[in-house]
Every structure is written in structure tokens, then in C-alpha cells.
Design a protein around this motif. Structure first.
Motif, PDB file in Angstrom:
ATOM      1  N   ASP A 232      32.244 -24.181  -4.581  1.00 25.63           N
ATOM      2  CA  ASP A 232      32.985 -23.095  -5.237  1.00 25.63           C
ATOM      3  C   ASP A 232      34.060 -22.516  -4.334  1.00 25.63           C
ATOM      4  O   ASP A 232      34.785 -21.601  -4.737  1.00 25.63           O
ATOM      5  N   ALA A 233      34.185 -23.033  -3.115  1.00 28.39           N
ATOM      6  CA  ALA A 233      35.186 -22.528  -2.177  1.00 28.39           C
ATOM      7  C   ALA A 233      35.408 -23.551  -1.073  1.00 28.39           C
ATOM      8  O   ALA A 233      34.542 -24.391  -0.793  1.00 28.39           O
ATOM      9  N   ASP A 234      36.572 -23.447  -0.427  1.00 35.60           N
ATOM     10  CA  ASP A 234      36.871 -24.335   0.699  1.00 35.60           C
ATOM     11  C   ASP A 234      35.877 -24.158   1.837  1.00 35.60           C
ATOM     12  O   ASP A 234      35.584 -25.115   2.568  1.00 35.60           O
ATOM     13  N   ALA A 235      35.382 -22.941   2.008  1.00 34.15           N
ATOM     14  CA  ALA A 235      34.463 -22.676   3.116  1.00 34.15           C
ATOM     15  C   ALA A 235      33.232 -23.568   3.030  1.00 34.15           C
ATOM     16  O   ALA A 235      32.770 -24.118   4.039  1.00 34.15           O
ATOM     17  N   ALA A 236      32.699 -23.733   1.829  1.00 33.26           N
ATOM     18  CA  ALA A 236      31.505 -24.560   1.656  1.00 33.26           C
ATOM     19  C   ALA A 236      31.815 -26.031   1.884  1.00 33.26           C
ATOM     20  O   ALA A 236      30.998 -26.771   2.447  1.00 33.26           O
ATOM     21  N   ALA A 237      32.987 -26.484   1.459  1.00 31.16           N
ATOM     22  CA  ALA A 237      33.375 -27.881   1.687  1.00 31.16           C
ATOM     23  C   ALA A 237      33.565 -28.149   3.175  1.00 31.16           C
ATOM     24  O   ALA A 237      33.124 -29.180   3.696  1.00 31.16           O
ATOM     25  N   ALA A 238      34.208 -27.215   3.872  1.00 31.81           N
ATOM     26  CA  ALA A 238      34.409 -27.369   5.318  1.00 31.81           C
ATOM     27  C   ALA A 238      33.072 -27.373   6.051  1.00 31.81           C
ATOM     28  O   ALA A 238      32.870 -28.148   6.999  1.00 31.81           O
ATOM     29  N   GLU A 239      32.157 -26.543   5.607  1.00 32.38           N
ATOM     30  CA  GLU A 239      30.831 -26.488   6.232  1.00 32.38           C
ATOM     31  C   GLU A 239      30.089 -27.810   6.035  1.00 32.38           C
ATOM     32  O   GLU A 239      29.430 -28.307   6.959  1.00 32.38           O
ATOM     33  N   ALA A 240      30.206 -28.389   4.855  1.00 36.44           N
ATOM     34  CA  ALA A 240      29.529 -29.657   4.591  1.00 36.44           C
ATOM     35  C   ALA A 240      30.053 -30.768   5.491  1.00 36.44           C
ATOM     36  O   ALA A 240      29.309 -31.670   5.877  1.00 36.44           O
ATOM     37  N   VAL A 241      31.320 -30.681   5.835  1.00 37.29           N
ATOM     38  CA  VAL A 241      31.932 -31.718   6.663  1.00 37.29           C
ATOM     39  C   VAL A 241      31.664 -31.515   8.141  1.00 37.29           C
ATOM     40  O   VAL A 241      31.294 -32.458   8.849  1.00 37.29           O
ATOM     41  N   ALA A 242      31.846 -30.285   8.626  1.00 37.28           N
ATOM     42  CA  ALA A 242      31.966 -30.130  10.086  1.00 37.28           C
ATOM     43  C   ALA A 242      31.268 -28.925  10.690  1.00 37.28           C
ATOM     44  O   ALA A 242      31.592 -28.529  11.810  1.00 37.28           O
ATOM     45  N   ALA A 243      30.297 -28.341  10.000  1.00 40.36           N
ATOM     46  CA  ALA A 243      29.540 -27.250  10.617  1.00 40.36           C
ATOM     47  C   ALA A 243      28.708 -27.799  11.773  1.00 40.36           C
ATOM     48  O   ALA A 243      28.348 -28.983  11.783  1.00 40.36           O
ATOM     49  N   PRO A 244      28.402 -26.981  12.779  1.00 40.81           N
ATOM     50  CA  PRO A 244      27.604 -27.446  13.913  1.00 40.81           C
ATOM     51  C   PRO A 244      26.270 -28.042  13.467  1.00 40.81           C
ATOM     52  O   PRO A 244      25.630 -27.542  12.544  1.00 40.81           O
ATOM     53  N   GLY A 245      25.888 -29.139  14.101  1.00 36.54           N
ATOM     54  CA  GLY A 245      24.602 -29.759  13.806  1.00 36.54           C
ATOM     55  C   GLY A 245      24.606 -30.733  12.644  1.00 36.54           C
ATOM     56  O   GLY A 245      23.548 -31.259  12.270  1.00 36.54           O
ATOM     57  N   GLN A 246      25.771 -31.015  12.081  1.00 40.33           N
ATOM     58  CA  GLN A 246      25.831 -31.953  10.963  1.00 40.33           C
ATOM     59  C   GLN A 246      25.450 -33.361  11.414  1.00 40.33           C
ATOM     60  O   GLN A 246      25.803 -33.799  12.500  1.00 40.33           O
ATOM     61  N   SER A 247      24.767 -34.060  10.522  1.00 38.96           N
ATOM     62  CA  SER A 247      24.434 -35.462  10.803  1.00 38.96           C
ATOM     63  C   SER A 247      24.879 -36.374   9.669  1.00 38.96           C
ATOM     64  O   SER A 247      24.965 -37.592   9.843  1.00 38.96           O
ATOM     65  N   GLU A 248      25.152 -35.790   8.494  1.00 38.50           N
ATOM     66  CA  GLU A 248      25.605 -36.578   7.349  1.00 38.50           C
ATOM     67  C   GLU A 248      27.113 -36.814   7.450  1.00 38.50           C
ATOM     68  O   GLU A 248      27.877 -35.886   7.708  1.00 38.50           O
ATOM     69  N   PRO A 249      27.571 -38.046   7.244  1.00 35.99           N
ATOM     70  CA  PRO A 249      28.990 -38.381   7.420  1.00 35.99           C
ATOM     71  C   PRO A 249      29.850 -38.031   6.204  1.00 35.99           C
ATOM     72  O   PRO A 249      30.347 -38.903   5.492  1.00 35.99           O
ATOM     73  N   PHE A 250      30.021 -36.758   5.954  1.00 36.13           N
ATOM     74  CA  PHE A 250      30.889 -36.313   4.867  1.00 36.13           C
ATOM     75  C   PHE A 250      32.361 -36.373   5.286  1.00 36.13           C
ATOM     76  O   PHE A 250      32.697 -36.210   6.462  1.00 36.13           O
ATOM     77  N   VAL A 251      33.238 -36.596   4.307  1.00 34.04           N
ATOM     78  CA  VAL A 251      34.649 -36.258   4.446  1.00 34.04           C
ATOM     79  C   VAL A 251      34.940 -35.201   3.378  1.00 34.04           C
ATOM     80  O   VAL A 251      34.167 -35.046   2.424  1.00 34.04           O
ATOM     81  N   GLY A 252      36.026 -34.460   3.539  1.00 29.24           N
ATOM     82  CA  GLY A 252      36.257 -33.376   2.604  1.00 29.24           C
ATOM     83  C   GLY A 252      37.721 -33.078   2.378  1.00 29.24           C
ATOM     84  O   GLY A 252      38.604 -33.575   3.096  1.00 29.24           O
ATOM     85  N   LEU A 253      37.957 -32.272   1.365  1.00 31.63           N
ATOM     86  CA  LEU A 253      39.290 -31.807   1.006  1.00 31.63           C
ATOM     87  C   LEU A 253      39.277 -30.288   1.085  1.00 31.63           C
ATOM     88  O   LEU A 253      38.564 -29.631   0.326  1.00 31.63           O
ATOM     89  N   VAL A 254      40.054 -29.732   2.024  1.00 29.18           N
ATOM     90  CA  VAL A 254      40.038 -28.288   2.250  1.00 29.18           C
ATOM     91  C   VAL A 254      41.446 -27.791   2.571  1.00 29.18           C
ATOM     92  O   VAL A 254      42.339 -28.570   2.890  1.00 29.18           O
ATOM     93  N   SER A 255      41.606 -26.490   2.506  1.00 28.15           N
ATOM     94  CA  SER A 255      42.854 -25.873   2.927  1.00 28.15           C
ATOM     95  C   SER A 255      43.025 -26.021   4.434  1.00 28.15           C
ATOM     96  O   SER A 255      42.054 -25.968   5.194  1.00 28.15           O
ATOM     97  N   SER A 256      44.271 -26.187   4.868  1.00 31.42           N
ATOM     98  CA  SER A 256      44.533 -26.256   6.312  1.00 31.42           C
ATOM     99  C   SER A 256      44.069 -24.991   7.016  1.00 31.42           C
ATOM    100  O   SER A 256      43.802 -25.006   8.217  1.00 31.42           O
TER     101      SER A 256
END
Length: 372
Positions: A232-256
Motif C-alpha cells: 500500500d506504500a513505497d515504504a513497504a516495498a522498499a522494506e521487502a527488498v532491502a530492510a536489514p536482515g533480509q534473506s529473500e531475493p526480492f527486487v522492487g519498484l519504489v520512489s527514488s
């Protein structure tokens, strides 16, 4: 009928007249007089969909002694507020920077709810396509990856996002709730379909059959069918991609703008700068003044201010680009978008009303094909 020589003289004369007209407008514009007039008016309220508008309004107040209050309001809510306030003859918002250009063009401008004002002393530094109405900033949505998991972006072509390897591993906002996403679909079909088809051929070594559907429509259908993680927001997409401790290889579409989370929240967002055919896409922020404002001069002064490097600085820090060609991005802007602008798909204001008309069709296409 004009011959070629006469036509050439006419074009030259018109160009000279335009240059003289712009020069006279700049010469006649008196910023000091505008400031003086603004100081005699009521405080203004400014809407924008970014929280940075609060800082911008405070800076404006400190600079000119003209009170401005910045309020973060989603684009859809801005539109509703402007229309309702105008119909009730009770205007509360004076200036609005709306990230929904098609809606502004379709709902606000034709009804006279708002007006557009281009600072005369800047007109020759703003491209004509950004002047009617005035586009204050253009912002980028970009494809990103996790630099802690990959040495480089794991995708090189947007068609890879439709393949089984990335099923359920693409994070992005839901196009059914984010109008700018379906506008992007329509803009790409109108102005970049050949490049999308070429990217398909580059990836698979064969031509894409576009006899029944556009290349972009086929890509949208394939992406939806691959079950992206919708947020529902870029923040959640960015978190799914690159929040600390991530292990799942997501790519994402977010605001710069989300690249500021690298420093603030320990994220590890990286820009997919080599992605074909584009690493992302632009969308405009239209600056308008409400027709019933009690402070028209203060409103114009604010528009003038945000078209300067000082005024737009809080947003420039997030990679948002002024349409004033004299204003650039800061050297330490975290996304690095300024160095790769030629790889970002631009937005054409000329077809914004087409985007408005096509929204439902693109949303239906997404809805019918989305599968988890």
C-alpha cells in the motif's frame, strides 16, 4: 500560399517575437512588489503528497515573513478537497502540488477550480511542455535490489520479472490503488511500446507478436500473472527488498526518495541502473493555485519560491527534479538518479488526458490477470 522563403521569414519573425515577449515579461516582473503584496494577505495553506512540504512551507515563512502552512495530503484527497471547497465557496487550501497530473487536467483545470501561474522571470528556463499547467517537479519510480544480497542488480531486462524465477518476488505498490502506475502503463504503450518489444527480442531472441495487443499490455499481463507482492506504500516495498536482515531475493519498484532509508534505517537499496529498456519512469507534480484563494499574491510567491533551488531543496534531496533547468540535484543525493536520467522513461504531459481515459481499462487488465 507562402513559398519556402516567406515561410522561413515568418517562422524567424515569430521566434523573435516570442523571445521579445519573454524578455519583456521578465523585465516587467517585480519580485519585490510581489513580496510586498503577499505580506498584506492572509496566511496560506499548501498541499503536497510528500511530508517535505512542511519543511518547505516553514522555510518559505522564514525567508519572506509570509506565513505558509504545509500539509501532507494524498493526491486523491487533494483533488476531493479542492473540488468540495470550491463548490462550498469555502476555500481552505491555496496552493497544491498534485502528483496526479491526469486528474488535475481532467477535473480541476477545465472547471476553473484552479489556475496555473508560471513565474515570468523563469519562463525561459522551463520547457514549454511543463508550463500549461506548471509542472513543479518530476519524480522517478525506479527498480531496486538489495546490495547486501547481490553484487549487482540480478535482472537486466524487465521481461525477466515475468519469469518463474521471480514469481512472487517482485515488490511494488498495487496498481489498483496507485493511479500513477496505470498512467505509466499507458504512457509506455503510447510512447515506448517499440522499446518494450525490442527488450523482449533481446531477452528471448525472437520477435514478440503484437498483432492483437501492445507489447506493454502483454508485459503488464505477464507481470500480474507472476504474482508480485503488492503493497500500500513505497515504504513497504522498499522494506521487502532491502530492510536489514533480509534473506529473500526480492527486487522492487519504489520512489527514488526511499533511498534515504539507506542512511536513516540501515537499508541496502541499490539502483538497477542497467535495466533494459528503462530503469524506471517519471511522473510529474503539477503546481496550481486555487481559484478562490484569498491570498493570490502569497500563493504566487510560494510557487516562485519552490521553482528555485532553495525552495525545492528538501525534495531535491530525495531525487525529485525541478523543471527549472537552472536547478539540479545535490551531489550527495542518495539514489544517484541524476547520473542516469537518460535511462528513465519520461512522462509526456501532452497525453495526460489519454492516461485519465485509459485508467479503468488498465486496472481491469491488471485485475483480470493478477494471480498470487
Amino acid at each position: 500560399m507562402l513559398n519556402l522563403k516567406q515561410a522561413g521569414v515568418l517562422v524567424t519573425s515569430l521566434a523573435a517575437l516570442l523571445a521579445v515577449t519573454q524578455a519583456l515579461a521578465q523585465e516587467a516582473f517585480d519580485l519585490d512588489a510581489l513580496i510586498a503584496a503577499a505580506k498584506g494577505e492572509e496566511p496560506i495553506t499548501v498541499y503536497d503528497s510528500t511530508g517535505k512540504i512542511v519543511e518547505m512551507a516553514d522555510n518559505f515563512t522564514a525567508k519572506y515573513g509570509v506565513k505558509a502552512v504545509g500539509t501532507k495530503v494524498k493526491a486523491t484527497d487533494q483533488l476531493e478537497m479542492i473540488i468540495r471547497e470550491a463548490q462550498a465557496n469555502n476555500v481552505q487550501g491555496d496552493v497544491s502540488i498534485i502528483s496526479d497530473a491526469p486528474a488535475a487536467m481532467a477535473q480541476l483545470m477545465p472547471e476553473g477550480f484552479v489556475t496555473s501561474w508560471v513565474p515570468p522571470d523563469m519562463a525561459d528556463r522551463i520547457a514549454p511542455e511543463y508550463q500549461d499547467p506548471l509542472v513543479v517537479v518530476t519524480s522517478a519510480n525506479v527498480w531496486v535490489y538489495n546490495t547486501a544480497l547481490y553484487d549487482a542488480c540480478p535482472i537486466s531486462n524487465i521481461w525477466q520479472l515475468t519469469e518463474p524465477e521471480w514469481k512472487g518476488k517482485v515488490a511494488m505498490q498495487d496498481p489498483l490503488n496507485k493511479a500513477s502506475y496505470v498512467d505509466w502503463f499507458n504512457q509506455t504503450q503510447a510512447h515506448g511500446d517499440a522499446q518494450v518489444a525490442a527488450a523482449y527480442k533481446e531477452q528471448y531472441g525472437k520477435d514478440l507478436d503484437t498483432s492483437e495487443e501492445s507489447a506493454m499490455a502483454q508485459w503488464v499481463k505477464a507481470l500480474a500473472a507472476n504474482g508480485p507482492l503488492l503493497t500500500d506504500a513505497d515504504a513497504a516495498a522498499a522494506e521487502a527488498v532491502a530492510a536489514p536482515g533480509q534473506s529473500e531475493p526480492f527486487v522492487g519498484l519504489v520512489s527514488s526518495a526511499k533511498f534515504r532509508d539507506n542512511a536513516e534505517n540501515g537499508f541496502t537499496l541499490g539502483l538497477c541502473s542497467e535495466l533494459k529498456p528503462w530503469l524506471g519512469w517519471m511522473y510529474p507534480g503539477v503546481g496550481v493555485i486555487t481559484a478562490g484563494s484569498n491570498s493570490p499574491n502569497a500563493s504566487k510567491l510560494f510557487i516562485h519560491y519552490v521553482m528555485t533551488a532553495e525552495g525545492i531543496a528538501p525534495q531535491a534531496e530525495d531525487g525529485k527534479m525541478s523543471t527549472n533547468q537552472d536547478v539540479g540535484l545535490p551531489a550527495d543525493e542518495p539514489s544517484g538518479i541524476g547520473a542516469v536520467l537518460d535511462r528513465v522513461f519520461p512522462y509526456s504531459m501532452a497525453t495526460s488526458l489519454d492516461d485519465w481515459d485509459a485508467r479503468q481499462d488498465w486496472q481491469d487488465l491488471w485485475r483480470l490477470n493478477y494471480a498470487k
